[in-house]
Design an enzyme around this catalytic site. Structure first.
Site, PDB file in Angstrom:
ATOM      1  N   LYS A  17     -20.596  42.221  65.940  1.00  0.00           N
ATOM      2  CA  LYS A  17     -19.845  43.144  66.785  1.00  0.00           C
ATOM      3  C   LYS A  17     -20.741  44.028  67.636  1.00  0.00           C
ATOM      4  O   LYS A  17     -20.374  44.476  68.713  1.00  0.00           O
ATOM      5  CB  LYS A  17     -18.940  44.008  65.885  1.00  0.00           C
ATOM      6  CG  LYS A  17     -18.023  44.956  66.635  1.00  0.00           C
ATOM      7  CD  LYS A  17     -17.075  45.626  65.656  1.00  0.00           C
ATOM      8  CE  LYS A  17     -16.193  46.650  66.344  1.00  0.00           C
ATOM      9  NZ  LYS A  17     -16.920  47.867  66.717  1.00  0.00           N
TER      10      LYS A  17
ATOM     11  N   THR B  89     -15.704  52.699  74.482  1.00  0.00           N
ATOM     12  CA  THR B  89     -16.110  52.924  75.870  1.00  0.00           C
ATOM     13  C   THR B  89     -15.055  53.732  76.604  1.00  0.00           C
ATOM     14  O   THR B  89     -15.374  54.677  77.351  1.00  0.00           O
ATOM     15  CB  THR B  89     -16.329  51.566  76.573  1.00  0.00           C
ATOM     16  OG1 THR B  89     -17.353  50.845  75.876  1.00  0.00           O
ATOM     17  CG2 THR B  89     -16.742  51.751  78.018  1.00  0.00           C
TER      18      THR B  89
ATOM     19  N   ALA C  39     -11.750  50.056  59.645  1.00  0.00           N
ATOM     20  CA  ALA C  39     -10.284  50.130  59.682  1.00  0.00           C
ATOM     21  C   ALA C  39      -9.615  48.901  59.094  1.00  0.00           C
ATOM     22  O   ALA C  39      -8.453  48.954  58.708  1.00  0.00           O
ATOM     23  CB  ALA C  39      -9.801  50.347  61.112  1.00  0.00           C
TER      24      ALA C  39
ATOM     25  N   ARG D 147     -16.432  57.914  65.393  1.00  0.00           N
ATOM     26  CA  ARG D 147     -17.023  57.440  64.146  1.00  0.00           C
ATOM     27  C   ARG D 147     -18.497  57.099  64.330  1.00  0.00           C
ATOM     28  O   ARG D 147     -18.932  56.748  65.432  1.00  0.00           O
ATOM     29  CB  ARG D 147     -16.285  56.193  63.648  1.00  0.00           C
ATOM     30  CG  ARG D 147     -14.843  56.438  63.247  1.00  0.00           C
ATOM     31  CD  ARG D 147     -14.173  55.150  62.844  1.00  0.00           C
ATOM     32  NE  ARG D 147     -14.164  54.197  63.956  1.00  0.00           N
ATOM     33  CZ  ARG D 147     -14.064  52.886  63.824  1.00  0.00           C
ATOM     34  NH1 ARG D 147     -13.977  52.341  62.624  1.00  0.00           N
ATOM     35  NH2 ARG D 147     -14.063  52.093  64.875  1.00  0.00           N
TER      36      ARG D 147
ATOM     37  N   PHE E 246     -10.390  49.289  65.303  1.00  0.00           N
ATOM     38  CA  PHE E 246      -9.682  48.040  65.572  1.00  0.00           C
ATOM     39  C   PHE E 246      -8.360  48.294  66.289  1.00  0.00           C
ATOM     40  O   PHE E 246      -8.235  49.251  67.043  1.00  0.00           O
ATOM     41  CB  PHE E 246      -9.518  47.221  64.295  1.00  0.00           C
ATOM     42  CG  PHE E 246     -10.819  46.694  63.748  1.00  0.00           C
ATOM     43  CD1 PHE E 246     -11.688  45.978  64.548  1.00  0.00           C
ATOM     44  CD2 PHE E 246     -11.195  46.939  62.440  1.00  0.00           C
ATOM     45  CE1 PHE E 246     -12.892  45.490  64.064  1.00  0.00           C
ATOM     46  CE2 PHE E 246     -12.400  46.458  61.937  1.00  0.00           C
ATOM     47  CZ  PHE E 246     -13.254  45.736  62.749  1.00  0.00           C
TER      48      PHE E 246
ATOM     49  N   LYS F 129     -12.563  49.978  73.388  1.00  0.00           N
ATOM     50  CA  LYS F 129     -11.893  51.205  72.937  1.00  0.00           C
ATOM     51  C   LYS F 129     -12.835  52.407  72.925  1.00  0.00           C
ATOM     52  O   LYS F 129     -12.498  53.477  73.451  1.00  0.00           O
ATOM     53  CB  LYS F 129     -11.310  50.956  71.540  1.00  0.00           C
ATOM     54  CG  LYS F 129     -10.511  52.124  70.985  1.00  0.00           C
ATOM     55  CD  LYS F 129      -9.788  51.751  69.711  1.00  0.00           C
ATOM     56  CE  LYS F 129     -10.691  51.542  68.520  1.00  0.00           C
ATOM     57  NZ  LYS F 129     -11.299  50.254  68.342  1.00  0.00           N
TER      58      LYS F 129
ATOM     59  N   PHE G 270     -11.923  44.605  84.574  1.00  0.00           N
ATOM     60  CA  PHE G 270     -12.964  43.597  84.783  1.00  0.00           C
ATOM     61  C   PHE G 270     -12.873  43.121  86.241  1.00  0.00           C
ATOM     62  O   PHE G 270     -11.793  43.121  86.838  1.00  0.00           O
ATOM     63  CB  PHE G 270     -12.784  42.400  83.843  1.00  0.00           C
ATOM     64  CG  PHE G 270     -13.238  42.644  82.431  1.00  0.00           C
ATOM     65  CD1 PHE G 270     -14.413  42.073  81.951  1.00  0.00           C
ATOM     66  CD2 PHE G 270     -12.494  43.446  81.571  1.00  0.00           C
ATOM     67  CE1 PHE G 270     -14.835  42.297  80.651  1.00  0.00           C
ATOM     68  CE2 PHE G 270     -12.912  43.671  80.272  1.00  0.00           C
ATOM     69  CZ  PHE G 270     -14.091  43.091  79.808  1.00  0.00           C
TER      70      PHE G 270
ATOM     71  N   TRP H 127     -16.530  51.632  82.337  1.00  0.00           N
ATOM     72  CA  TRP H 127     -17.714  50.843  81.988  1.00  0.00           C
ATOM     73  C   TRP H 127     -18.650  50.738  83.190  1.00  0.00           C
ATOM     74  O   TRP H 127     -19.863  50.891  83.058  1.00  0.00           O
ATOM     75  CB  TRP H 127     -17.282  49.442  81.524  1.00  0.00           C
ATOM     76  CG  TRP H 127     -18.427  48.587  81.067  1.00  0.00           C
ATOM     77  CD1 TRP H 127     -18.997  48.549  79.827  1.00  0.00           C
ATOM     78  CD2 TRP H 127     -19.150  47.634  81.864  1.00  0.00           C
ATOM     79  NE1 TRP H 127     -20.034  47.642  79.798  1.00  0.00           N
ATOM     80  CE2 TRP H 127     -20.160  47.066  81.031  1.00  0.00           C
ATOM     81  CE3 TRP H 127     -19.060  47.213  83.197  1.00  0.00           C
ATOM     82  CZ2 TRP H 127     -21.040  46.100  81.495  1.00  0.00           C
ATOM     83  CZ3 TRP H 127     -19.950  46.241  83.655  1.00  0.00           C
ATOM     84  CH2 TRP H 127     -20.917  45.701  82.806  1.00  0.00           C
TER      85      TRP H 127
END
Length: 556
Positions: free
Chosen positions: A105, A73, A273, A94, A301, A71, A381, A409
Site C-alpha cells: 500500500k 491526499t 480499519a 493516523r 479504508f 483519501k 485524474f 494531488w
C-alpha cells in the site's frame, strides 16, 4: 512528474515552533523531535479542555481499488484549501504503519502536492509511538508467560491464552507459532500468535483514551487469558498496568507536523480499519477541534469500515458529533467496480461507470443513515472526461449530496478550493443529526446483523459454531452492551474481496469473536481476514533505499 518523496524532500519546511505558533502554542507548549516535528505537551492539552470546539469533518471513501482513491491526499489538500480561503483549519490523521510501507500500500502521508512533511520521518518510525505500543503489548505477553512459569497463582489455562504478541511489520510466518520450547526453565510449551501492532488492543485503547488515567483504566481491563474455571484474567490481575503505562507516557502525547503549505497537522495513533477501528486518537481529534474553526479527520479504508467504526465506536465513546462527511471517489475506481481492467481505466467508458457507480451509491446511502450531510468529491485524474464527471455530478445531486472536483494531488490547496467552498456551504446550510445506527442495548448478534444488513447490504449473518459460542460467553461475562468492531476485507462491501460494485444476495460469515474490554468493543472476524498481514510477491521494500548522505528513496 516528480515522485511523492521527491516533492516532499524539495519542500521548504518551516521550523515546527512556527507551525505551533499558528495555533497559539509557544515553544514551551511543544517538545521538539528535531526541527520539523514535535509532541504537544500534556499541560497545553489539559488547557484546551474548556475551549469551544470547531466543526468536525470526516473524510472517508468508497472501497479501495488498485486504481487508487486518495483519501489521505484529499484530507490534507482540503485542510490546505480551507486555510487558503480563510478558514482556520487543522487536520488530525493516523500515523502510518511500517507494514504497508514495506508491503503493497505504501505510506500514509498523502501524495503529490498534498502531503504531510517530513514525509520520510512520518512513514518510518516517526516519534517512536508504534514502537512504544509494541513494547507495551509484548511486556504484557512476557508478564503473562512469566506468571505461568512462576507458579501460575491465577490458575491460567494455557489452552485459553488469548493475548498475542505483536510487531509492526507484515510477517505471515508469525501468525501461528509455538513458544516455550527448550528446557524447563524456558517456559511452558504452548501455541502463540502474533498480530501486527496496528491490530492490537493496546493500539485501540491508546487511540480511544482521553488521557493517561483513562488509558491506565483501559489497559487494566484487557483480558489476556481465562482461568481453569472460565474466569477472565486481566492485565490488572497481572500487575502489568503501571509498567505498560510507563512505556506509553510520551507516546500518548499527540504529534505536530505540517503540510507542504504549512497547515498544522496532528498525527497520532493508527489502528487498521479492516482489522481494528481505523481512527486516529481521540486526543488528536479533540485537540484539532479546539485549535481551529474546522477540524479535518479521516477514517481508514472505505466508509463501510473506517467511517462506520468512527460513527458507531469512536464518536460514541468520545462524545463527538461530526458536522459533515466528505466521501472520496475516482472515475477510475468506479469504472474498475464496473468491470474495466486496470490497464483500460484511462479510456472513457460511461457504461462501466454506470455499472460501477453503485458502490458510491451504497456508501452515500450508508452515511446518510447516520444523519450527517455528505459531500462527494472526485479525486481528479487527467484521463477523466467531461461526460464522466457530469454523470457523477448529476448522480450525486439526485441523492441530495453536494459535489465538487478535487485536484489537490496536482495543485495542492489551490486544487481543493472548490471542494473547500462546498464543504463550508454544507457546514453553514445543512444541519447534522448524527446518531449511531444501533443502540448499545441490542444484543451482540443483533448489532452484527444491523451492520451487516444496513451497511454491507447483506441478507443475513452466518455464525461459525466457535463464533456463536464466543459471542454467548462474551455476553455472559457482561460485555453484551459494547459496540461491535467488524473485521472485514476492505476491498468489497461483502466479506468476499472479489465481489466488487454493490454485491447482493449474500451473507456475512462470522468465524471468530472476542472482546477487547480495554478498547471497549467486541471484535467480530469475518471471512478470511487476518490480524497479521503478509507481504506481496514484490514488496515495496524492494524499492526503498538510503544513500551515503542518509537520503531515503523509493518511499511512496
Amino acid at each position: 512528474m516528480k515522485t511523492d518523496i521527491e516533492i516532499a524532500q524539495e519542500a521548504v519546511k518551516l521550523p515546527i515552533k512556527e507551525i505551533a505558533a499558528r495555533v497559539g502554542m509557544t515553544e514551551d507548549d511543544i517538545e521538539p523531535y528535531g526541527k520539523y516535528k514535535a509532541k504537544i505537551s500534556e499541560e497545553f492539552l489539559q488547557g484546551l479542555k474548556d475551549k469551544p470546539a470547531g466543526k468536525l469533518v470526516l473524510v472517508t471513501a468508497i472501497n479501495p481499488t488498485p486504481a487508487g482513491e486518495g483519501k489521505t491526499t484529499t484530507s490534507i489538500g482540503l485542510a490546505d484549501a480551507l486555510n487558503r480561503i480563510g478558514v482556520k483549519t487543522v487536520a488530525a490523521l493516523r500515523e502510518p504503519s511500517l507494514g504497508p510501507c514495506f508491503g503493497i500500500k505504501g505510506g500514509a502521508a498523502g501524495g503529490g502536492y498534498a502531503q504531510c512533511v517530513p514525509m520520510e520521518d512520518i512513514n518510518l518510525h516517526f516519534t517512536g509511538d508504534f514502537h512504544a505500543i509494541t513494547a507495551a503489548n509484548n511486556l504484557l505477553a512476557a508478564l503473562l508467560d512469566n506468571h505461568i512459569q512462576q507458579g501460575n497463582e491465577l490458575g491460567i489455562d494455557t489452552r485459553q491464552v488469548v493475548w498475542k504478541r505483536c510487531m509492526d511489520l507484515n510477517d505471515r510466518s508469525l501468525r501461528n507459532v509455538v513458544v516455550g520450547l527448550g528446557a524447563k526453565a524456558d517456559g511452558f510449551v504452548r501455541e502463540d500468535h502474533f498480530a501486527i501492532t496496528v491490530a492490537t488492543e493496546v493500539m485501540a485503547a491508546f487511540c480511544l483514551a482521553n488521557d493517561i488515567s483513562d488509558l491506565k483504566e483501559r489497559l487494566g481491563r484487557i483480558i489476556v487469558a481465562y482461568s481453569y474455571d472460565g474466569k477472565p484474567v486481566t492485565a490488572k490481575d497481572l500487575n502489568a498496568v503501571g509498567s505498560m503505562a510507563a512505556l506509553l507516557k510520551d507516546a500518548i502525547k499527540p504529534n505536530l507536523v505540517q503540510t507542504l503549505e504549512h497547515t498544522p497537522v496532528i498525527i497520532h495513533g493508527g489502528p487498521f480499519a479492516n482489522i481494528a477501528h481505523g481512527c486516529n486518537s481521540v486526543r488528536a481529534t479533540n485537540a484539532a477541534l479546539r485549535l481551529a474553526d474546522v477540524a479535518i479527520t479521516e477514517a481508514g479504508f472505505g466508509a463501510d469500515l473506517g467511517a462506520e467504526k468512527f460513527l458507531d465506536i469512536k464518536c460514541r465513546q468520545a462524545g463527538l458529533k461530526p458536522d459533515a462527511v466528505v466521501l472520496v471517489a475516482t472515475i477510475r475506481a468506479l469504472k474498475y467496480n464496473g468491470g474495466v481492467p486496470k490497464d483500460q481505466l484511462g479510456e472513457e467508458n460511461l457504461d462501466a461507470l454506470k455499472k460501477g457507480i453503485v458502490n458510491l451509491e451504497k456508501h452515500i446511502e450508508n452515511l446518510q443513515q447516520y444523519g450527517v450531510p455528505v459531500v462527494v468529491t472526485l479525486n481528479s485524474f487527467t484521463s477523466d472526461t467531461e461526460a464522466e464527471i457530469a454523470y457523477v455530478r448529476e448522480f450525486c445531486n439526485e441523492r441530495d449530496c453536494d459535489f465538487a472536483l478535487s485536484e489537490v494531488w496536482a495543485k495542492g490547496g489551490e486544487g481543493g478550493e472548490d471542494l473547500a467552498r462546498m464543504v463550508m456551504n454544507t457546514l453553514n446550510n445543512k444541519k447534522s443529526n448524527y446518531a449511531p445506527i444501533y443502540p448499545l442495548e441490542m444484543s451482540l448478534t443483533d448489532k452484527i446483523e444491523t451492520v451487516s444488513k444496513k451497511i454491507y447490504g447483506a441478507d443475513g449473518v452466518v455464525y461459525a459454531p466457535a463464533a456463536a459460542r464466543q459471542l454467548q460467553k462474551i455476553t455472559e461475562l457482561g460485555f453484551g452492551d459494547l459496540p461491535v468492531c467488524m473485521a472485514k476485507t476492505q476491498y468489497s462491501l461483502s466479506d468476499d474481496q472479489k465481489a466488487l460494485g454493490r454485491p447482493k444476495d449474500f451473507k456475512i460469515t462470522v468465524r471468530e469473536a472476542y472482546v477487547s474490554a480495554g478498547a471497549g468493543f467486541v471484535v467480530a472476524i469475518t471471512g478470511s481476514i487476518m490480524t497479521m498481514p503478509g507481504l506481496p510477491k514484490r514488496p515495496a521494500a524492494f524499492d526503498i533505499d538510503v544513500d551515503e548522505n542518509g537520503k531515503i528513496t523509493g518511499l511512496f
